[in-house]
Design a protein around this motif. Structure first.
Motif, short mmCIF file in Angstrom:
data_model
loop_
_atom_site.label_atom_id
_atom_site.label_comp_id
_atom_site.label_asym_id
_atom_site.label_seq_id
_atom_site.Cartn_x
_atom_site.Cartn_y
_atom_site.Cartn_z
N LYS A 71 51.57 68.87 -11.21
CA LYS A 71 51.17 69.03 -12.78
C LYS A 71 50.31 70.26 -13.03
CE LYS A 71 48.93 66.16 -16.30
NZ LYS A 71 48.39 64.70 -16.67
N SER A 72 49.26 70.54 -12.05
CA SER A 72 48.76 71.65 -12.12
C SER A 72 49.42 73.05 -11.49
CB SER A 72 47.30 71.49 -11.43
OG SER A 72 47.26 71.38 -10.13
N ASN A 73 50.79 72.81 -11.11
CA ASN A 73 51.28 73.85 -10.69
C ASN A 73 50.45 74.66 -9.49
OD1 ASN A 73 53.59 73.73 -12.45
ND2 ASN A 73 52.14 74.79 -14.11
N SER A 74 49.96 74.02 -8.46
CA SER A 74 49.38 74.70 -7.45
C SER A 74 49.58 74.02 -6.12
CB SER A 74 47.71 74.39 -7.60
OG SER A 74 47.58 73.14 -7.48
N GLN A 75 49.48 74.66 -4.98
CA GLN A 75 49.82 74.14 -3.84
C GLN A 75 48.82 72.88 -3.38
OE1 GLN A 75 48.61 76.95 -4.49
NE2 GLN A 75 47.21 77.96 -2.95
N ALA A 76 49.22 72.07 -2.36
CA ALA A 76 48.20 70.81 -2.05
C ALA A 76 47.28 71.36 -1.35
CB ALA A 76 49.41 70.04 -1.13
N PHE A 77 46.09 70.63 -1.29
CA PHE A 77 45.03 70.95 -0.86
C PHE A 77 44.42 69.71 0.15
CE2 PHE A 77 45.05 73.88 -3.95
CZ PHE A 77 44.72 75.10 -3.16
N SER A 78 43.65 69.89 0.97
CA SER A 78 43.04 68.55 1.93
C SER A 78 41.90 68.31 1.28
CB SER A 78 42.71 69.07 3.39
OG SER A 78 43.85 69.63 4.09
N ILE A 79 41.11 68.95 0.51
CA ILE A 79 39.85 68.61 -0.07
C ILE A 79 39.85 68.88 -1.47
CG2 ILE A 79 37.48 68.94 0.10
CD1 ILE A 79 38.37 67.98 2.76
N LEU A 80 39.38 67.88 -2.29
CA LEU A 80 39.29 68.12 -3.85
C LEU A 80 37.96 67.62 -4.07
CD1 LEU A 80 42.64 66.48 -5.27
CD2 LEU A 80 41.96 69.22 -4.92
N LYS A 81 37.24 68.51 -4.94
CA LYS A 81 35.65 68.33 -5.23
C LYS A 81 35.50 68.47 -6.87
CE LYS A 81 31.02 68.88 -4.21
NZ LYS A 81 30.57 67.37 -4.49
N GLU A 82 34.72 67.89 -7.85
CA GLU A 82 34.68 68.28 -8.98
C GLU A 82 33.17 68.82 -8.94
OE1 GLU A 82 35.00 64.86 -11.62
OE2 GLU A 82 37.35 65.01 -11.27
N TYR A 83 32.96 69.85 -10.14
CA TYR A 83 31.81 70.46 -10.47
C TYR A 83 31.70 70.30 -11.88
CZ TYR A 83 31.75 72.43 -5.65
OH TYR A 83 31.43 72.56 -4.52
N LYS A 84 30.63 69.65 -12.47
CA LYS A 84 30.44 69.47 -13.92
C LYS A 84 29.76 70.96 -14.60
CE LYS A 84 29.16 64.40 -14.16
NZ LYS A 84 28.07 63.78 -14.56
N VAL A 85 30.47 70.99 -15.34
CA VAL A 85 30.35 72.44 -16.60
C VAL A 85 29.76 72.03 -17.68
CG1 VAL A 85 31.75 73.73 -14.67
CG2 VAL A 85 32.81 72.85 -16.62
N GLU A 86 29.62 72.96 -18.45
CA GLU A 86 29.15 72.68 -19.86
C GLU A 86 30.34 73.27 -20.93
OE1 GLU A 86 25.55 74.64 -20.73
OE2 GLU A 86 24.38 73.09 -19.60
N GLN A 87 30.98 74.36 -20.11
CA GLN A 87 32.14 74.89 -21.18
C GLN A 87 33.30 74.96 -20.20
OE1 GLN A 87 30.08 78.74 -22.48
NE2 GLN A 87 29.43 77.74 -24.07
N PRO A 88 33.97 73.95 -20.17
CA PRO A 88 35.37 74.06 -19.29
C PRO A 88 36.23 75.06 -19.77
CG PRO A 88 35.38 72.04 -20.64
CD PRO A 88 34.06 72.59 -20.81
N ASP A 89 36.48 75.55 -21.15
CA ASP A 89 37.15 76.46 -21.86
C ASP A 89 37.14 77.95 -21.16
OD1 ASP A 89 34.90 76.71 -22.99
OD2 ASP A 89 35.61 77.13 -25.02
N GLN A 90 36.03 78.08 -20.59
CA GLN A 90 35.77 79.43 -19.79
C GLN A 90 36.61 79.33 -18.38
OE1 GLN A 90 31.87 80.05 -19.26
NE2 GLN A 90 31.46 80.19 -21.38
N PHE A 91 37.41 78.19 -17.99
CA PHE A 91 37.99 78.43 -16.79
C PHE A 91 39.61 78.17 -17.14
CE2 PHE A 91 33.65 77.03 -16.09
CZ PHE A 91 33.27 77.91 -14.88
#
Length: 211
Positions: A71-91
């Motif tokens: 769905k995100s058009n990316s390869q598979a990864f062993s580790i996934l982690k979230e980081y909270k941000v204030e302005q997600p539209d910058q990424f």
């Protein structure tokens, strides 16, 4: 804008400053990480960026994880982690987060798992003093009495006793980046960080100001 990065602890060494004084250094192989998901408060209830680290073959992941990566058009990864941000539209999806997003003398916080020491006794786990080693004493490293007699007739919760020691999540705050090697994706951080060599760590910018 630096949000944080995942890495592997390589080990410790030392470098010398301009005055010839040795400085303890921890080497971290940080990233590169790929943004695999962008969460927004309207759809997910909070703003966050999900990073993927350590690539692996797509056929080795579960079907649900496979759909997430496709769905995100990316390869598979062993580790996934979230980081909270204030302005997600910058990424952007697929954006690369690397050591290039950090700078020399930046203050960071490093989170990792401490070294697991298994089942340990009171002396090692809680720094209790031992009993006498001579004169017929049979209480060397034993816990001794743990109750309070007939009243209350039980052991209170939280009593310091033997048990699992180590393997806990710890964060070391306000460490200074003294060097960045972009070719090998290395961060040179002053001081020690949790865990043994090869452990996964998370590096995030600190709110502390540069001195």
């Amino acid at each position: 804008m630096s949000i944080g990065i995942l890495g592997i602890k390589i080990g410790m060494t030392q470098i010398f400053d301009k005055d010839g004084l040795p400085l303890p250094i921890t080497v971290i192989k940080a990233g590169p990480c790929i943004i695999t998901q962008i969460k927004e408060i309207g759809q997910n209830g909070y703003n966050a960026i999900q990073l993927g680290f350590l690539e692996k073959k797509l056929k080795k992941v579960k079907k649900s994880e496979e759909g997430h990566f496709l769905k995100s058009n990316s390869q598979a990864f062993s580790i996934l982690k979230e980081y909270k941000v204030e302005q997600p539209d910058q990424f952007l999806l697929g954006q690369i987060i690397s050591v290039n997003d950090f700078k020399i003398d930046q203050i960071v916080n490093v989170t990792g798992h401490t070294i697991g020491r298994g089942f340990t006794g009171l002396q090692k786990r809680h720094n209790f003093s031992r009993g006498p080693m001579t004169h017929g004493s049979k209480n060397h490293r034993a816990p001794g009495s743990i109750g309070a007699g007939t009243t209350p007739g039980r052991v209170f919760p939280g009593k310091k006793m033997s048990g699992q020691f180590g393997n806990e999540t710890r964060t070391i705050c306000n460490l200074r980046i003294l060097g960045i090697e972009k070719k090998n994706n290395l961060l040179l951080v002053k001081g020690a960080i949790p865990g043994k060599n090869g452990n996964l760590v998370s590096v995030i910018p600190s709110l502390a100001k540069l001195k």
